[in-house]
Design a protein around this motif. Structure first.
Motif, PDB file in Angstrom:
ATOM      1  N   ALA A 135       0.764  -1.384  -0.157  1.00 45.38           N
ATOM      2  CA  ALA A 135       0.025  -0.010  -0.010  1.00 45.38           C
ATOM      3  C   ALA A 135       0.638   1.341  -0.103  1.00 45.38           C
ATOM      4  N   PHE A 136       0.123   2.288  -0.722  1.00 45.36           N
ATOM      5  CA  PHE A 136       0.646   3.762  -0.658  1.00 45.36           C
ATOM      6  C   PHE A 136      -0.383   4.548  -0.071  1.00 45.36           C
ATOM      7  N   SER A 137      -0.145   5.513   0.686  1.00 44.68           N
ATOM      8  CA  SER A 137      -1.265   6.273   1.160  1.00 44.68           C
ATOM      9  C   SER A 137      -1.109   7.652   0.188  1.00 44.68           C
ATOM     10  N   LEU A 138      -2.067   8.249  -0.152  1.00 46.59           N
ATOM     11  CA  LEU A 138      -2.067   9.551  -0.850  1.00 46.59           C
ATOM     12  C   LEU A 138      -2.872  10.640   0.031  1.00 46.59           C
TER      13      LEU A 138
ATOM     14  N   ILE B 162       2.234  -2.348   4.702  1.00 46.01           N
ATOM     15  CA  ILE B 162       0.984  -2.852   4.617  1.00 46.01           C
ATOM     16  C   ILE B 162       0.748  -3.537   3.508  1.00 46.01           C
ATOM     17  N   ASP B 163       0.594  -5.001   3.599  1.00 42.74           N
ATOM     18  CA  ASP B 163       0.493  -5.779   2.539  1.00 42.74           C
ATOM     19  C   ASP B 163      -0.607  -6.616   2.442  1.00 42.74           C
TER      20      ASP B 163
ATOM     21  N   LEU C  55      -8.283  -4.813   6.315  1.00 44.38           N
ATOM     22  CA  LEU C  55      -6.872  -4.461   6.522  1.00 44.38           C
ATOM     23  C   LEU C  55      -6.859  -3.067   7.386  1.00 44.38           C
ATOM     24  N   PHE C  56      -7.533  -2.142   7.137  1.00 47.43           N
ATOM     25  CA  PHE C  56      -7.580  -0.926   7.509  1.00 47.43           C
ATOM     26  C   PHE C  56      -8.092  -0.845   9.018  1.00 47.43           C
ATOM     27  N   GLN C  57      -9.093  -1.527   9.152  1.00 46.62           N
ATOM     28  CA  GLN C  57      -9.878  -1.779  10.374  1.00 46.62           C
ATOM     29  C   GLN C  57      -8.915  -1.894  11.426  1.00 46.62           C
ATOM     30  N   LYS C  58      -7.945  -3.240  10.855  1.00 49.28           N
ATOM     31  CA  LYS C  58      -7.227  -3.896  11.881  1.00 49.28           C
ATOM     32  C   LYS C  58      -6.159  -3.006  12.285  1.00 49.28           C
ATOM     33  N   GLU C  59      -5.630  -1.884  11.309  1.00 52.71           N
ATOM     34  CA  GLU C  59      -4.852  -1.049  11.619  1.00 52.71           C
ATOM     35  C   GLU C  59      -5.061  -0.028  12.747  1.00 52.71           C
TER      36      GLU C  59
END
Length: 229
Positions: free
Chosen positions: A8-11, A96-97, A115-119
């Motif tokens: 992942a990349f965040s923008l 994050i993979d 994935l993002f809920q876990k983060e």
């Protein structure tokens, strides 16, 4: 055909995502050959350069704080060329993979949301884990970790069992994050290829051959581990 590893990349919000998609066709000689709407918040793109293809997913995450946008890029041999303009725009590569089936999208959005809920769930309780390897032959090894870290490792092991490799970010007590990489070997793995794990330099003199370092045996994470010790 199996699952493919994406990182992942965040923008910067929805505008950052649109900017990425608009310039991609013109940057680095990549050609968009296919785009597919997976859901309202997920798009799949397939690009090509010099006969090599690479998949990406655009993902919009909506919550009470607004909209965040992410790009998931396939880890393959043209990854660095593909993301070069993202780095120029200060996009942030995340540890994050996710493994996705690029041909079957029944669970794609669910996997990304989970994935993002876990983060988010682990922000309040970090994965604290101290690993102490064997000093020498027959020496004990130790793992001292909090419950959250053990559950994170358990999940990462399950991912590795299904997809051969995984990683999870851990923290020692000083807060200096590190990635724990997990490799599930096949039955024919030649254990003579890899260095023994003993690390007391006064007792063990390991082979200095760089090809025997554990990082060399990860295929899915080859790009990420290319410069690992």
């Amino acid at each position: 055909m199996g699952n493919t590893l994406f990182t992942a990349f965040s923008l910067s919000g929805n505008n950052g995502l649109k900017s990425h998609l608009k310039m991609k066709e013109k940057s680095n000689r990549f050609t968009l050959i296919q785009s597919k709407v997976i859901s309202n918040n997920v798009m799949q793109y397939l690009y090509e350069r010099n006969g090599i293809q690479i998949y990406s997913y655009a993902f919009l995450l909506e919550d009470e704080d607004g909209i965040e946008s992410y790009i998931f890029i396939e880890n393959n041999e043209i990854f660095e060329q593909f993301v070069s303009h993202l780095k120029e725009k200060d996009a942030n590569e995340l540890s994050i993979d996710v493994y996705l089936d690029v041909h079957n999208h029944e669970e794609t959005e669910q996997k990304l949301n989970q994935l993002f809920q876990k983060e988010k769930d682990t922000e309040e309780e970090s994965y604290y884990c101290h690993l102490f390897g064997q000093q020498m032959w027959h020496g004990n090894a130790y793992m001292v970790a909090n419950r959250a870290a053990l559950l994170g490792i358990k999940e990462a092991i399950e991912v590795a069992l299904e997809n051969e490799e995984s990683r999870v970010t851990m923290f020692p007590s000083d807060g200096e994050a590190y990635d724990l990489f997990i490799k599930c070997t096949n039955e024919g793995f030649d254990w003579e290829q890899i260095n023994l794990p003993y690390h007391n330099p006064e007792v063990i003199e390991n082979d200095k051959d760089q090809t025997k370092k554990p990082a060399k045996f990860f295929e899915r994470f080859k790009r990420i581990l290319a410069f690992a010790d």
